[in-house]
Design an enzyme around this catalytic site. Structure first.
Site, short mmCIF file in Angstrom:
data_model
loop_
_atom_site.label_atom_id
_atom_site.label_comp_id
_atom_site.label_asym_id
_atom_site.label_seq_id
_atom_site.Cartn_x
_atom_site.Cartn_y
_atom_site.Cartn_z
N ARG A 18 40.88 44.66 45.88
CA ARG A 18 41.21 45.21 44.56
C ARG A 18 42.72 45.42 44.42
O ARG A 18 43.29 45.17 43.37
CB ARG A 18 40.45 46.52 44.31
N ASN A 36 34.65 47.57 42.68
CA ASN A 36 33.60 47.17 43.61
C ASN A 36 32.24 47.40 42.97
O ASN A 36 32.05 48.39 42.27
CB ASN A 36 33.68 47.99 44.90
#
Length: 90
Positions: A18, A36
Protein backbone atom coordinates in the site's frame (compact mmCIF):
# COMPACT_ATOMS: atom_id res chain seq x y z
CA UNK A 1 -10.86 11.55 -16.18
CA UNK A 2 -11.61 7.93 -15.50
CA UNK A 3 -12.15 6.10 -12.21
CA UNK A 4 -11.24 2.41 -12.02
CA UNK A 5 -11.08 -0.28 -9.38
CA UNK A 6 -8.02 -2.51 -9.37
CA UNK A 7 -7.87 -5.77 -7.43
CA UNK A 8 -4.36 -7.12 -6.90
CA UNK A 9 -3.69 -10.73 -5.87
CA UNK A 10 -0.51 -12.37 -4.65
CA UNK A 11 1.85 -11.62 -1.79
CA UNK A 12 0.63 -8.05 -1.43
CA UNK A 13 -0.22 -7.73 2.27
CA UNK A 14 2.36 -7.26 4.99
CA UNK A 15 5.06 -6.21 2.53
CA UNK A 16 4.47 -2.44 2.20
CA UNK A 17 2.44 -2.76 -0.99
CA UNK A 18 0.00 0.00 0.00
CA UNK A 19 2.86 2.39 0.79
CA UNK A 20 4.51 1.76 -2.59
CA UNK A 21 1.12 2.14 -4.29
CA UNK A 22 0.57 5.52 -2.64
CA UNK A 23 4.05 6.68 -3.62
CA UNK A 24 3.52 5.63 -7.25
CA UNK A 25 0.08 7.27 -7.41
CA UNK A 26 1.43 10.52 -6.00
CA UNK A 27 4.36 10.49 -8.44
CA UNK A 28 1.85 10.17 -11.31
CA UNK A 29 -0.53 12.78 -9.78
CA UNK A 30 -3.37 10.27 -9.41
CA UNK A 31 -6.12 10.44 -6.79
CA UNK A 32 -7.88 7.67 -4.89
CA UNK A 33 -7.48 5.06 -2.17
CA UNK A 34 -5.76 1.75 -1.49
CA UNK A 35 -6.75 -0.82 1.14
CA UNK A 36 -6.19 -4.40 2.19
CA UNK A 37 -9.16 -6.74 1.79
CA UNK A 38 -10.01 -9.58 4.17
CA UNK A 39 -9.42 -12.17 1.41
CA UNK A 40 -5.74 -11.20 1.04
CA UNK A 41 -6.12 -8.97 -2.01
CA UNK A 42 -5.46 -5.25 -2.22
CA UNK A 43 -8.13 -2.94 -3.64
CA UNK A 44 -7.18 0.30 -5.38
CA UNK A 45 -9.76 2.89 -6.42
CA UNK A 46 -7.97 5.38 -8.61
CA UNK A 47 -8.82 8.41 -10.72
CA UNK A 48 -6.82 9.88 -13.58
CA UNK A 49 -6.33 10.20 -17.29
CA UNK A 50 -6.57 6.84 -19.10
CA UNK A 51 -2.96 6.84 -20.37
CA UNK A 52 -1.60 7.63 -16.91
CA UNK A 53 -3.79 4.90 -15.39
CA UNK A 54 -2.32 2.42 -17.90
CA UNK A 55 1.17 3.47 -16.85
CA UNK A 56 0.21 3.01 -13.18
CA UNK A 57 -1.14 -0.51 -13.84
CA UNK A 58 2.00 -1.47 -15.77
CA UNK A 59 4.19 -0.43 -12.83
CA UNK A 60 2.22 -2.29 -10.13
CA UNK A 61 3.88 -5.73 -10.53
CA UNK A 62 7.42 -4.41 -10.21
CA UNK A 63 7.19 -1.35 -7.94
CA UNK A 64 7.72 -3.23 -4.66
CA UNK A 65 10.67 -5.64 -4.42
CA UNK A 66 9.05 -7.47 -1.46
CA UNK A 67 5.70 -8.15 -3.14
CA UNK A 68 4.73 -10.77 -5.68
CA UNK A 69 1.81 -9.81 -7.89
CA UNK A 70 0.07 -12.87 -9.33
CA UNK A 71 -3.00 -11.22 -10.87
CA UNK A 72 -4.39 -7.75 -11.56
CA UNK A 73 -8.09 -7.30 -12.28
CA UNK A 74 -9.26 -3.92 -13.57
CA UNK A 75 -12.92 -2.90 -13.37
CA UNK A 76 -14.49 0.37 -14.52
CA UNK A 77 -15.78 2.14 -11.45
CA UNK A 78 -18.68 4.50 -11.85
CA UNK A 79 -19.13 5.84 -8.34
CA UNK A 80 -18.67 9.58 -8.39
CA UNK A 81 -16.10 9.99 -5.65
CA UNK A 82 -14.37 13.28 -5.13
CA UNK A 83 -10.82 12.49 -4.12
CA UNK A 84 -8.55 15.24 -2.79
CA UNK A 85 -5.43 13.07 -2.66
CA UNK A 86 -4.32 9.45 -2.57
CA UNK A 87 -4.97 7.77 0.78
CA UNK A 88 -4.20 4.48 2.46
CA UNK A 89 -7.26 2.97 4.14
CA UNK A 90 -7.23 0.22 6.81
Amino acid sequence: MQVIKILVEGRVQGVGFRFYTKRLAERLSLLGTVQNLADGRVEIIIKGEPLVLEQFIECLPRMNPHAQVDNIEVVDFFERSSFKDFSILR
